[in-house]
Design a protein around this motif. Structure first.
Motif, PDB file in Angstrom:
ATOM      1  N   THR A 172      49.220  70.371  -1.979  1.00 25.88           N
ATOM      2  CA  THR A 172      49.659  69.100  -2.567  1.00 25.88           C
ATOM      3  C   THR A 172      48.551  68.057  -2.540  1.00 25.88           C
ATOM      4  OG1 THR A 172      51.747  69.652  -1.457  1.00 25.88           O
ATOM      5  CG2 THR A 172      51.618  67.499  -2.520  1.00 25.88           C
ATOM      6  N   THR A 173      47.905  67.905  -1.382  1.00 27.27           N
ATOM      7  CA  THR A 173      46.854  66.901  -1.255  1.00 27.27           C
ATOM      8  C   THR A 173      45.704  67.186  -2.223  1.00 27.27           C
ATOM      9  OG1 THR A 173      47.365  66.206   0.974  1.00 27.27           O
ATOM     10  CG2 THR A 173      45.036  66.113   0.370  1.00 27.27           C
ATOM     11  N   GLY A 174      45.336  68.459  -2.367  1.00 26.12           N
ATOM     12  CA  GLY A 174      44.255  68.827  -3.279  1.00 26.12           C
ATOM     13  C   GLY A 174      44.611  68.474  -4.719  1.00 26.12           C
TER      14      GLY A 174
ATOM     15  N   VAL B  57      64.194  60.768  10.050  1.00 19.06           N
ATOM     16  CA  VAL B  57      63.234  60.890   8.946  1.00 19.06           C
ATOM     17  C   VAL B  57      62.709  59.502   8.585  1.00 19.06           C
ATOM     18  CG1 VAL B  57      63.056  61.409   6.463  1.00 19.06           C
ATOM     19  CG2 VAL B  57      64.237  63.009   7.990  1.00 19.06           C
ATOM     20  N   THR B  58      61.403  59.416   8.285  1.00 22.60           N
ATOM     21  CA  THR B  58      60.849  58.181   7.721  1.00 22.60           C
ATOM     22  C   THR B  58      60.289  58.506   6.342  1.00 22.60           C
ATOM     23  OG1 THR B  58      58.547  58.334   8.471  1.00 22.60           O
ATOM     24  CG2 THR B  58      60.150  57.508  10.069  1.00 22.60           C
ATOM     25  N   GLU B  59      60.419  57.589   5.408  1.00 22.76           N
ATOM     26  CA  GLU B  59      59.979  57.805   4.019  1.00 22.76           C
ATOM     27  C   GLU B  59      59.521  56.484   3.408  1.00 22.76           C
ATOM     28  OE1 GLU B  59      59.249  59.234   1.261  1.00 22.76           O
ATOM     29  OE2 GLU B  59      59.431  61.331   1.794  1.00 22.76           O
TER      30      GLU B  59
ATOM     31  N   VAL C 128      53.950  64.625   7.793  1.00 21.09           N
ATOM     32  CA  VAL C 128      53.726  65.597   6.694  1.00 21.09           C
ATOM     33  C   VAL C 128      53.801  64.844   5.373  1.00 21.09           C
ATOM     34  CG1 VAL C 128      54.202  68.027   7.264  1.00 21.09           C
ATOM     35  CG2 VAL C 128      56.064  66.379   7.315  1.00 21.09           C
ATOM     36  N   THR C 129      52.942  63.858   5.221  1.00 18.24           N
ATOM     37  CA  THR C 129      53.031  62.977   4.052  1.00 18.24           C
ATOM     38  C   THR C 129      51.878  63.159   3.072  1.00 18.24           C
ATOM     39  OG1 THR C 129      51.687  61.214   5.026  1.00 18.24           O
ATOM     40  CG2 THR C 129      54.033  61.183   5.546  1.00 18.24           C
ATOM     41  N   GLY C 130      50.720  63.670   3.530  1.00 20.72           N
ATOM     42  CA  GLY C 130      49.522  63.659   2.697  1.00 20.72           C
ATOM     43  C   GLY C 130      48.955  62.255   2.583  1.00 20.72           C
TER      44      GLY C 130
ATOM     45  N   ASN D 144      50.404  66.343  13.546  1.00 20.35           N
ATOM     46  CA  ASN D 144      50.360  66.257  12.087  1.00 20.35           C
ATOM     47  C   ASN D 144      50.409  67.664  11.499  1.00 20.35           C
ATOM     48  OD1 ASN D 144      49.615  65.422   9.358  1.00 20.35           O
ATOM     49  ND2 ASN D 144      47.580  66.225   9.865  1.00 20.35           N
ATOM     50  N   SER D 145      51.126  67.794  10.371  1.00 21.24           N
ATOM     51  CA  SER D 145      51.074  69.070   9.659  1.00 21.24           C
ATOM     52  C   SER D 145      50.690  68.848   8.191  1.00 21.24           C
ATOM     53  CB  SER D 145      52.411  69.822   9.781  1.00 21.24           C
ATOM     54  OG  SER D 145      52.181  71.206   9.789  1.00 21.24           O
ATOM     55  N   GLY D 146      50.266  67.630   7.868  1.00 18.00           N
ATOM     56  CA  GLY D 146      49.739  67.348   6.530  1.00 18.00           C
ATOM     57  C   GLY D 146      48.302  67.836   6.429  1.00 18.00           C
ATOM     58  N   HIS D 147      47.753  67.851   5.221  1.00 16.45           N
ATOM     59  CA  HIS D 147      46.488  68.565   5.015  1.00 16.45           C
ATOM     60  C   HIS D 147      45.309  68.002   5.806  1.00 16.45           C
ATOM     61  CE1 HIS D 147      43.864  71.386   3.060  1.00 16.45           C
ATOM     62  NE2 HIS D 147      42.999  70.406   2.935  1.00 16.45           N
ATOM     63  N   PHE D 148      45.128  66.672   5.767  1.00 17.15           N
ATOM     64  CA  PHE D 148      43.948  66.105   6.436  1.00 17.15           C
ATOM     65  C   PHE D 148      44.317  65.448   7.771  1.00 17.15           C
ATOM     66  CE2 PHE D 148      42.013  66.119   2.055  1.00 17.15           C
ATOM     67  CZ  PHE D 148      41.000  67.013   2.370  1.00 17.15           C
TER      68      PHE D 148
HETATM   69  N1  LIG Z   1      50.779  72.516   7.262  1.00 17.10           N
HETATM   70  C1  LIG Z   1      50.693  73.293   6.210  1.00 17.10           C
HETATM   71  O1  LIG Z   1      50.493  74.500   6.310  1.00 17.10           O
HETATM   72  C2  LIG Z   1      50.894  72.708   4.840  1.00 17.10           C
HETATM   73  C3  LIG Z   1      51.462  73.480   3.815  1.00 17.10           C
HETATM   74  C4  LIG Z   1      51.654  72.904   2.574  1.00 17.10           C
HETATM   75  C5  LIG Z   1      51.284  71.582   2.351  1.00 17.10           C
HETATM   76  N2  LIG Z   1      50.689  70.876   3.364  1.00 17.10           N
HETATM   77  C6  LIG Z   1      50.280  69.470   3.218  1.00 17.10           C
HETATM   78  O2  LIG Z   1      51.359  68.669   3.718  1.00 17.10           O
HETATM   79  C7  LIG Z   1      51.373  67.397   3.064  1.00 17.10           C
HETATM   80  C8  LIG Z   1      52.743  67.186   2.411  1.00 17.10           C
HETATM   81  O3  LIG Z   1      52.937  68.168   1.389  1.00 17.10           O
HETATM   82  P1  LIG Z   1      54.320  68.230   0.559  1.00 17.10           P
HETATM   83  O4  LIG Z   1      54.185  69.404  -0.336  1.00 17.10           O
HETATM   84  O5  LIG Z   1      55.478  68.096   1.456  1.00 17.10           O
HETATM   85  O6  LIG Z   1      54.151  66.886  -0.308  1.00 17.10           O
HETATM   86  P2  LIG Z   1      55.293  66.041  -1.027  1.00 17.10           P
HETATM   87  O7  LIG Z   1      54.609  65.182  -2.003  1.00 17.10           O
HETATM   88  O8  LIG Z   1      56.409  66.935  -1.460  1.00 17.10           O
HETATM   89  O9  LIG Z   1      55.877  65.142   0.176  1.00 17.10           O
HETATM   90  C9  LIG Z   1      55.180  64.105   0.809  1.00 17.10           C
HETATM   91  C10 LIG Z   1      56.234  63.028   1.142  1.00 17.10           C
HETATM   92  O10 LIG Z   1      55.637  62.043   1.988  1.00 17.10           O
HETATM   93  C11 LIG Z   1      56.148  60.771   1.599  1.00 17.10           C
HETATM   94  N3  LIG Z   1      55.250  59.728   2.090  1.00 17.10           N
HETATM   95  C12 LIG Z   1      54.052  59.307   1.570  1.00 17.10           C
HETATM   96  N4  LIG Z   1      53.544  58.316   2.332  1.00 17.10           N
HETATM   97  C13 LIG Z   1      54.428  58.105   3.357  1.00 17.10           C
HETATM   98  C14 LIG Z   1      54.482  57.217   4.472  1.00 17.10           C
HETATM   99  N5  LIG Z   1      53.518  56.321   4.686  1.00 17.10           N
HETATM  100  N6  LIG Z   1      55.537  57.319   5.314  1.00 17.10           N
HETATM  101  C15 LIG Z   1      56.533  58.209   5.110  1.00 17.10           C
HETATM  102  N7  LIG Z   1      56.545  59.069   4.065  1.00 17.10           N
HETATM  103  C16 LIG Z   1      55.504  59.016   3.204  1.00 17.10           C
HETATM  104  C17 LIG Z   1      56.244  60.876   0.072  1.00 17.10           C
HETATM  105  O11 LIG Z   1      57.141  59.905  -0.453  1.00 17.10           O
HETATM  106  C18 LIG Z   1      56.748  62.299  -0.102  1.00 17.10           C
HETATM  107  O12 LIG Z   1      58.157  62.372  -0.139  1.00 17.10           O
HETATM  108  C19 LIG Z   1      50.210  67.466   2.065  1.00 17.10           C
HETATM  109  O13 LIG Z   1      49.065  66.937   2.695  1.00 17.10           O
HETATM  110  C20 LIG Z   1      50.032  68.941   1.825  1.00 17.10           C
HETATM  111  O14 LIG Z   1      48.756  69.242   1.337  1.00 17.10           O
HETATM  112  C21 LIG Z   1      50.524  71.394   4.599  1.00 17.10           C
END
Ligand SMILES: NC(=O)c1ccc[n+]([C@@H]2O[C@H](COP(=O)([O-])OP(=O)(O)OC[C@H]3O[C@@H](n4cnc5c(N)ncnc54)[C@H](O)[C@@H]3O)[C@@H](O)[C@H]2O)c1
Length: 425
Positions: free
Chosen positions: A158-160, A241-243, A275-277, A298-302
């Motif tokens: 997603t981040t990419g 959950v926070t969003e 997990v927000t990216g 953290n489990s988001g990309h960066f």
């Molecule tokens: N850990 C892993 O193996 C793995 C696997 C897939 C994706 N990822 C990464 O995880 C991240 C999320 O991917 P996704 O597919 O769920 O993306 P997504 O776009 O479906 O979800 C991200 C969510 O975060 C919310 N968000 C953004 N900023 C926020 C903030 N400040 N506070 C709260 N919520 C916020 C967005 O509104 C969105 O609903 C990306 O960086 C992606 O690359 C990681």
């Protein structure tokens, strides 16, 4: 070891290959769709003569993708997409058993990561498989002439894709890139069920804590967040959950979770996962409010979702408690914050990433995207593309078959009914 004789590579220890090979074969058992593609590729050789750079987490599943690409005739070079996610035994086996150049060492510094990236670019790839868009961004920033040699790229996460879309908007993306993440057979399963399970696996392996009865805060209710929240609830945690997106927030409420701003959740949480990216989702003022011994990961990309720079400034030097577990003591309050995996993807830092069964579909998409780019060389417009819907459906059909399941097909009467508008009340 004959495969390594003339090969350039940088891995921890080629001697680890035996264990790596066994684990790669173990993962392969759970990857029937990718196996079918590999077997077809071995016969048809659709990637003959293609030089390929794959930037990915160097795991057993990625090794099976590399095998499929090699079977198709591609010459692949592999680099890590994250300094902490490399499985050193897998890197060793790829070099030793398959003769694939790999530049990846678990725990490599940012300098080494960047050096590996540029060394791999010197192979002058025709196609880049990217995970987070670091390779594509480096090419565009530093090697304008080399960009012209590219048939295209694929992007895993997603981040990419967000970064590619920003490049497209800025008018600098001059080749086609396939958004693998946007295939339904990728994000429905990998991001949701893969991240859901493996994130908890990472937290548990790092800490061995009990989740039942704990307040578990998930920042971001996208595909990954939904999976993490669902599985944490399954383990008996009270999930908050926070969003920032009102629609996702309503969805979380109706899925039965408490929803509130991170500033409020900060004081309640026992465990936090981002997990927000997005950047600095947990910031200095949130760390200040946390309970003593709150666990944050953290489990988001960066590794920028947690503002660790701010945490470092407000704390005494961190103590390493056990692998992937660091304790920061806040100077003003004396409260301790536990950070897992240096804020990098916890499922890959402290565990093994997604189970092979979901990566089967993600990497089937990768292999078919590379084939698609080669087949349509010179025909696709520059910019972000998705694979045709039929490819998604085919991958899901193969997965169902591999699971021993069958489903219904439309009858002639149903086909006729849904294609007409006349019949109503
Ligand atoms: N850990 C892993 O193996 C793995 C696997 C897939 C994706 N990822 C990464 O995880 C991240 C999320 O991917 P996704 O597919 O769920 O993306 P997504 O776009 O479906 O979800 C991200 C969510 O975060 C919310 N968000 C953004 N900023 C926020 C903030 N400040 N506070 C709260 N919520 C916020 C967005 O509104 C969105 O609903 C990306 O960086 C992606 O690359 C990681």
């Amino acid at each position: 070891m004959s495969a390594t004789r003339s090969l350039q590579f940088d891995v921890r220890d080629v001697g680890l290959a035996g264990q790596g090979k066994q684990r790669i074969d173990w993962a392969e058992r759970e990857m029937p769709v990718l196996r079918l593609i590999r077997e077809r590729f071995a016969v048809e050789k659709p990637l003959n003569g293609i030089k390929l750079l794959a930037c990915a987490h160097i795991t057993t599943e990625t090794a099976n993708l590399a095998r499929a690409l090699q079977a198709g005739g591609a010459e692949a070079v592999l680099i890590a997409s994250n300094p902490l996610s490399t499985q050193d035994d897998v890197a060793a086996s790829l070099v030793s058993d398959w003769g694939i150049p790999v530049y990846a060492i678990k725990g490599e510094s940012t300098e080494t990561y960047n050096r590996h990236l540029r060394t791999a670019l010197d192979y002058r790839p025709d196609i880049v498989i990217d995970d987070g868009s670091d390779v594509v961004a480096t090419l565009i920033k530093e090697r304008a002439a080399q960009v012209k040699e590219l048939i295209g790229s694929t992007e895993e996460t997603t981040t990419g894709i967000q970064r590619l879309e920003a490049m497209q908007a800025a008018g600098v993306l001059s080749f086609p890139s396939i958004a693998v993440n946007n295939a339904q057979t990728k994000h429905f399963f990998d991001n949701r069920y893969g991240t859901g399970q493996s994130t908890l696996d990472g937290i548990i392996r790092a800490t061995n804590i009990l989740l039942a009865g704990r307040n578990f805060v998930v920042a971001g209710y996208g595909w990954c967040g939904k999976g993490v929240a669902l599985r944490a609830r399954g383990m008996g945690a009270n999930v908050i959950v926070t969003e920032i997106d009102p629609i996702k927030a309503v969805e979380a409420v109706m899925d039965g979770f408490r929803v509130m701003p991170i500033a409020e959740a900060a004081a309640l949480g026992d465990i936090f996962v981002t997990v927000t990216g997005n950047r600095h989702v947990i910031d200095g003022l949130h760390f200040e409010r946390m309970k003593d011994s709150a666990i944050v990961c953290n489990s988001g990309h960066f590794d920028l979702e947690l503002n660790l720079v701010a945490l470092r400034e407000m704390s005494h030097p961190p103590l390493n408690i056990r692998p992937f577990v660091e304790e920061y003591k806040i100077k003003a309050s004396g409260r301790r914050i536990i950070v897992l995996g240096e804020g990098r993807l916890i499922n890959l830092a402290a565990a093994e990433g997604h189970p092979a069964s979901v990566m089967d579909m993600s990497f089937a998409n990768q292999a078919l995207s590379v084939e698609y780019l080669v087949k349509h060389k010179g025909e696709l417009e520059p910019g972000v593309h998705v694979l045709p819907r039929e490819v998604d459906t085919e991958i899901a059909s193969l997965k169902l078959r591999a699971l021993g399941l069958s489903i219904d097909t439309l009858t002639a009467e149903q086909v006729e009914y849904i294609s007409r508008w006349e019949t109503g009340t």
